[in-house]
Design a protein around this motif. Structure first.
Motif, PDB file in Angstrom:
ATOM      1  N   SER A  30       0.939  -1.176   0.251  1.00  8.06           N
ATOM      2  CA  SER A  30       0.257  -0.073   0.305  1.00  8.06           C
ATOM      3  C   SER A  30       1.132   1.701   0.246  1.00  8.06           C
ATOM      4  O   SER A  30       0.590   2.301   0.243  1.00  8.06           O
ATOM      5  CB  SER A  30      -0.705  -0.174   1.119  1.00  8.06           C
ATOM      6  N   SER A  31       2.033   1.283   0.039  1.00  6.88           N
ATOM      7  CA  SER A  31       3.487   1.946   0.361  1.00  6.88           C
ATOM      8  C   SER A  31       3.076   2.820  -1.172  1.00  6.88           C
ATOM      9  O   SER A  31       3.840   3.803  -1.611  1.00  6.88           O
ATOM     10  CB  SER A  31       4.011   2.102   1.029  1.00  6.88           C
ATOM     11  N   SER A  52      -2.388   4.859  -8.581  1.00  7.08           N
ATOM     12  CA  SER A  52      -2.172   5.422  -7.242  1.00  7.08           C
ATOM     13  C   SER A  52      -2.110   4.417  -5.857  1.00  7.08           C
ATOM     14  O   SER A  52      -2.737   3.443  -5.662  1.00  7.08           O
ATOM     15  CB  SER A  52      -2.444   7.111  -6.266  1.00  7.08           C
ATOM     16  N   TRP A  53      -1.520   4.928  -4.559  1.00  8.69           N
ATOM     17  CA  TRP A  53      -1.184   3.954  -3.521  1.00  8.69           C
ATOM     18  C   TRP A  53      -3.028   4.057  -3.115  1.00  8.69           C
ATOM     19  O   TRP A  53      -3.273   2.665  -2.440  1.00  8.69           O
ATOM     20  CB  TRP A  53      -0.361   4.593  -2.638  1.00  8.69           C
ATOM     21  N   ASN A  74      -4.978  -4.259  -2.152  1.00  9.09           N
ATOM     22  CA  ASN A  74      -3.702  -3.773  -1.492  1.00  9.09           C
ATOM     23  C   ASN A  74      -3.996  -5.082  -0.541  1.00  9.09           C
ATOM     24  O   ASN A  74      -3.117  -5.020   0.928  1.00  9.09           O
ATOM     25  CB  ASN A  74      -3.775  -2.672  -0.330  1.00  9.09           C
TER      26      ASN A  74
END
Length: 122
Positions: A30-31, A52-53, A74
Motif C-alpha cells: 500500500s506504500s 495511485s497507492w 491492497n
C-alpha cells in the motif's frame, strides 16, 4: 527487497480478453504507486496504465483507453490489468512496476517484475 511477479499472460485471438496480475512481496504494498508497461520487439518500453497507492487516481495510454482497466487489492498485495477487446498491436511483454510516488514515466519507477508475454493473433 521488493519483488514483483506478473502472471496471466498468454495467447488470445483479436477481440478476446486477458487479466494480468502482479503479486508483490518484501515491503508494504500500500506504500507504492503501481504501473503497467509493455515492450514489443524492437520498440521502447511503453506506458500502459498507472494507479495511485489508494486507487483513487488512474491513468491510461491513449491506445488502451476504454479497453483496459487497472485496479489493486491492497489486502492481497496485488495489482491487476483487465484487458478487453485485444488487438494484434497489443502484443508485447507486459511489466508490472512500483514507485514511491505516482507517475507514468518508465525510467522513474523503482522496481520491476520479470514480465509476462501477451500475444494477440489476427
Amino acid at each position: 527487497q521488493v519483488q514483483l511477479v506478473e502472471s496471466g499472460g498468454g495467447l488470445v485471438q483479436a477481440g478476446g480478453s486477458l487479466r494480468l496480475s502482479c503479486a508483490t512481496s518484501g515491503r508494504a504494498f500500500s506504500s507504492f504507486a503501481m504501473g503497467w508497461f509493455r515492450q514489443a520487439p524492437g520498440k521502447e518500453r511503453e506506458f500502459v496504465s498507472a494507479i495511485s497507492w489508494s486507487g483513487g487516481r488512474t491513468d491510461y495510454a491513449d491506445s488502451v483507453k476504454g479497453r483496459f482497466t487497472i485496479s489493486r487489492d491492497n489486502a492481497k498485495n496485488t495489482v491487476y490489468l483487465q484487458m478487453n477487446s485485444l488487438k494484434p498491436e497489443d502484443t508485447a511483454v507486459y511489466y508490472c512496476a512500483a514507485r514511491y510516488s505516482y507517475g507514468t514515466y518508465a525510467p522513474t519507477y523503482d522496481y520491476w517484475g520479470q514480465g509476462t508475454q501477451v500475444t494477440v493473433s489476427s
